[in-house]
Design an enzyme around this catalytic site. Sequence first.
Site, short mmCIF file in Angstrom:
data_model
loop_
_atom_site.label_atom_id
_atom_site.label_comp_id
_atom_site.label_asym_id
_atom_site.label_seq_id
_atom_site.Cartn_x
_atom_site.Cartn_y
_atom_site.Cartn_z
N GLU A 127 0.89 -1.32 0.10
CA GLU A 127 0.13 0.11 -0.04
C GLU A 127 0.97 1.29 0.13
O GLU A 127 2.04 1.41 0.47
CB GLU A 127 -0.99 -0.21 1.31
CG GLU A 127 -1.84 -1.32 1.35
CD GLU A 127 -2.97 -1.03 2.46
OE1 GLU A 127 -2.82 -0.06 3.24
OE2 GLU A 127 -3.73 -1.99 2.61
N PRO A 128 0.17 2.58 -0.40
CA PRO A 128 1.08 3.56 -0.25
C PRO A 128 1.84 3.86 1.05
O PRO A 128 2.93 4.50 1.09
CB PRO A 128 0.07 4.73 -0.60
CG PRO A 128 -1.03 3.88 -1.40
CD PRO A 128 -0.92 2.64 -0.75
N GLY A 131 4.95 -0.71 3.07
CA GLY A 131 5.89 -1.47 2.33
C GLY A 131 6.38 -2.86 2.84
O GLY A 131 5.70 -3.85 3.10
N SER A 132 7.49 -2.49 3.50
CA SER A 132 7.81 -3.47 4.27
C SER A 132 7.32 -3.87 5.62
O SER A 132 7.34 -4.82 6.08
CB SER A 132 9.65 -3.24 4.73
OG SER A 132 10.31 -3.05 3.52
N GLN A 337 29.79 -2.13 -18.54
CA GLN A 337 31.21 -1.58 -18.49
C GLN A 337 32.03 -2.63 -19.46
O GLN A 337 32.90 -1.98 -20.24
CB GLN A 337 31.93 -2.11 -17.13
CG GLN A 337 33.24 -1.59 -16.93
CD GLN A 337 33.02 0.13 -16.57
OE1 GLN A 337 32.01 0.62 -16.49
NE2 GLN A 337 34.18 0.78 -16.81
N GLU A 364 9.18 -7.95 -3.48
CA GLU A 364 8.87 -9.33 -2.50
C GLU A 364 9.85 -9.35 -1.36
O GLU A 364 10.48 -10.52 -1.05
CB GLU A 364 9.07 -10.65 -3.39
CG GLU A 364 8.18 -10.64 -4.65
CD GLU A 364 7.53 -12.16 -4.99
OE1 GLU A 364 7.85 -12.86 -4.13
OE2 GLU A 364 7.28 -12.07 -6.30
N THR A 366 12.75 -6.41 0.52
CA THR A 366 14.10 -5.53 0.03
C THR A 366 15.15 -6.42 0.52
O THR A 366 14.92 -7.51 1.35
CB THR A 366 14.01 -4.28 0.54
OG1 THR A 366 14.00 -4.48 2.09
CG2 THR A 366 13.19 -3.43 0.33
N SER A 367 16.39 -6.23 0.17
CA SER A 367 17.43 -6.98 0.52
C SER A 367 17.84 -6.73 2.24
O SER A 367 18.16 -7.58 2.71
CB SER A 367 18.81 -6.39 -0.12
OG SER A 367 18.85 -6.59 -1.39
N GLU A 368 17.38 -5.55 2.70
CA GLU A 368 17.39 -5.28 4.13
C GLU A 368 16.59 -6.49 4.88
O GLU A 368 16.64 -6.89 5.86
CB GLU A 368 16.75 -4.02 4.44
CG GLU A 368 18.25 -2.93 3.96
CD GLU A 368 18.13 -2.46 2.42
OE1 GLU A 368 19.01 -1.95 1.87
OE2 GLU A 368 16.95 -3.11 1.73
#
Length: 380
Positions: A127-128, A131-132, A337, A364, A366-368
């Site tokens: 939702e706005p 998130g997490s 690169q 799905e 975050t990395s955190e």
Amino acid sequence: MDFELPDEHRMIRDTVREFCVAEIEPIAQEIEDDHRFPAGVFDQLADLDVMGVPVSETYGGLGGDQLMYALVTEELGRVSGSIGLSYAAHVSLASKPIELFGTDEQKERWLRPLAEGEYLGGWALTEPESGSDASNMATAATPEGDGWVLSGTKQFITNASVAGSILVKAVTDPDAGYDGISTFIVDPRADDGFEVTAEWEKMGLNASPTCEIVFDDCYLPAERLLGEEGAGWEQTKKTLEGGRISIAALSTGLAQGAFDHAREYAGEREQFGQPIAEFDAIRDTLVDMHRKIERSRLLTHRAASQYDRGRSVTRESALAKLEASESAREVAEKSVQVLGGYGYTTDFAPQRFYRDAKLMEIGEGTSEIQHLVIGRELGL
């Protein structure tokens, strides 16, 4: 890992790979530039019978397992992150929960058309303002008559503008915390009070629609409740275990695609009288890219195999997702690169993989969040 794959898995992977090279790769940049959802590609995937790979044949699926599904997802990501993302959301988030938690009637009505590829599905959690922290959910479902009235806003919902069904998380008991969240099946084509209010322009993955959706007193009959009232969060945790494996597979595909382009270019591009692949700096870069891809693939296949054995994969899926998503971004950056100035142009694919890969570290979980999940599993 080819030698470890069962023959059926290898056959499905090779079939999808041939399709991707022939039908998707030639249009991958075009659909991205045009921000065009390639509906015809998904019709062709339905003809290949892979829109419900891990879904039982009883309900129109292929009857495969999570490992087979991961292989298909990787192959799609190898040529188009957008198609891979819409496919993964359709299978792991929109279809599999109905098989896991739905009644026989719900599976026949809602799962079969998804698995057979009649239309795509979506899954609405974010939702706005949440998130997490999904506990901060504002979308609510209140009882009315023999059904429920759904009100609220969901954000960053993959496939919402092209979906035939969407699984929506909503609060049914505001005083029960996570135990007050339930899951509902919404028909965006027929349910009054449903509206797609925005389709986001994004850094990448623009051939996969990402939407804001609003429910304005959207009435749902009682049979649209998926599983038990209040079971929505437990369903979400189980769904995300499979979903993180699919994002790991998609990330591995993105990394492999970026590597393939860098390797081909380095073998053909000559500087100072020799292919640049023969220079130590380029060779070592390619080796490092390959190492990261193989590590990601091994972790993904291990998580998928354990999932298929019915084991808990909370740590394994988070570890695979974390490793593969970060590696995808790193490998794609190195691919740009290696190609130098050409890598920065849309005439060459690495820039697309680079932009697409970044979302893998966000979606799905975050990395955190993956660090948090893994830390908890380690007792830290």
